[in-house]
Motif scaffolding. Structure first.
Motif: not given
Length: 380
Positions: A204-207, A237-243, A196-197, A212-215
């Motif tokens: 809010t743009g802090r990828r 994690v994959v979605r955050v990185l591809t975005d 959730l965090t 780190r939190l998802l890992e």
């Protein structure tokens, strides 16, 4: 001080079963939970069972509980299909009957459904925020389970509005509920809070902190033996990185066969040549697999996967799920040289985000739409 006096619950109170926390965690990570074959409070009601005691008061209480159980089961079934408006209406009904029956487990189950479906469903963000805040005011006092179930989705909705301070306040409420409930350990509550965090940080743009939190969430889920939740966190994690257009990193963090796909020698040419979308799309989101297939040069497979993702999303009533599928399709079109089609898909994504009131999503769609604008033809 006893737990009963601290939380306001009576002796013998049944705390939410592990599946309730795991369901919420899976939704938070972007993976709708599968329908359980059995278990949960619904198994207490046999089909066609007659009311229990003969006394009028007993019959009335049993009837209210039976109605609450039926409504909870139906709400969960609609939610698993992505029919969130129907799930919300059924959960409202379940909540009414649970209160009449005086049944806390059914009350909490209904609140879990409401938290998820108000977050994902067609209810505009402003309306969903109001409803969740009202539910917290009405049901949160003395019920840490309710605060965890409602404050987590509320934090994500605030993130959609780019209201970082409000999102952090809601996250603090969720953390407090989890701490009071003791929702860590084998229940997966710690994983839920990390995911959730991470969702709020990403919105809010802090990828970087989100990754780190998802890992950390994936590692914790793995240590608890929660394989599906582990893989959902890794796909997140994959979605955050591809975005962030960090495709090379994303490819080498794909959850395949329960492990990170990181070659011993690092991301080398041989690993890239050996990769195939077929190795991952069966277990993961079709839209993400489509984007990565396009990056690896598998155009036909990428286009088919993207179309499948859009079809699956359109079968739901979630504007956010539909918008994300269109963004994935737009990226596949862009990567395969179909810029006009990519721009149309981004427009549809922006409309979906706007319907929900997803400010952060509208901003992303607008930026991508501008980036896909036809290049100006020099005069003369």
């Amino acid at each position: 001080m006893s737990r009963e006096s601290l939380t306001g619950t009576r002796p013998g109170h049944r705390w939410p079963p592990r599946p309730d926390v795991l369901r919420l965690a899976l939704w938070a990570a972007g993976a709708a939970p599968r329908s359980p074959a059995s278990g949960g409070p619904g198994r207490r009601l046999a089909a066609g069972a007659a009311p229990g005691p003969a006394a009028r008061r007993g019959r009335s209480a049993d009837d209210a509980l039976a109605r609450a159980l039926c409504a909870v089961r139906a709400a969960r079934a609609r939610q698993r299909l992505g029919r969130h408006a129907e799930a919300t209406a059924l959960a409202d009904t379940a909540l009414w009957w649970a209160r009449r029956a005086g049944s806390e487990p059914e009350r909490i189950a209904a609140l879990h459904v409401l938290g998820v479906s108000l977050w994902h469903g067609p209810e505009p963000v402003a309306t969903a925020v109001f409803r969740l805040r009202a539910l917290l005011e009405e049901h949160g006092d003395g019920r840490p389970e309710a605060r965890l179930a409602l404050a987590g989705p509320l934090a994500v909705l605030y993130g959609m509005q780019e209201r970082r301070a409000a999102a952090r306040t809601a996250l603090a409420e969720a953390h407090a509920g989890a701490a009071e409930l003791g929702a860590g350990g084998a229940t997966g509550g710690g994983v839920l809070l990390s995911v959730l965090t991470a969702r709020v940080e990403s919105l809010t743009g802090r990828r970087r902190p989100a990754v780190r939190l998802l890992e950390a969430a994936a590692d914790e889920a793995d240590s608890l033996g929660l394989g599906r939740l582990r893989d959902a966190a890794r796909w997140a994690v994959v979605r955050v990185l591809t975005d962030a257009d960090r495709y090379e990193e994303a490819v080498h963090r794909l959850p395949v066969a329960g492990t990170w796909t990181v070659p011993a020698g690092g991301p080398g040419r041989s690993a890239r040549a050996a990769w195939s979308a077929r190795s991952v799309h069966g277990a993961g989101p079709a839209g993400l697999a489509a984007r990565i297939a396009a990056v690896r040069g598998c155009a036909g497979e990428a286009l088919a996967l993207a179309e499948r993702a859009v079809g699956e999303a359109e079968a739901t009533d979630s504007p956010v799920v539909q918008a994300l599928a269109r963004l994935d399709q737009a990226e596949v079109f862009r990567l395969t040289g179909r810029r006009g089609e990519a721009r149309r898909a981004v427009s549809l994504a922006g409309c979906g985000f706007a319907r929900k009131g997803h400010v952060a999503g509208v901003g992303v769609a607008a930026a991508r739409h501008a980036a896909l604008a036809p290049e100006a033809v020099p005069a003369g």
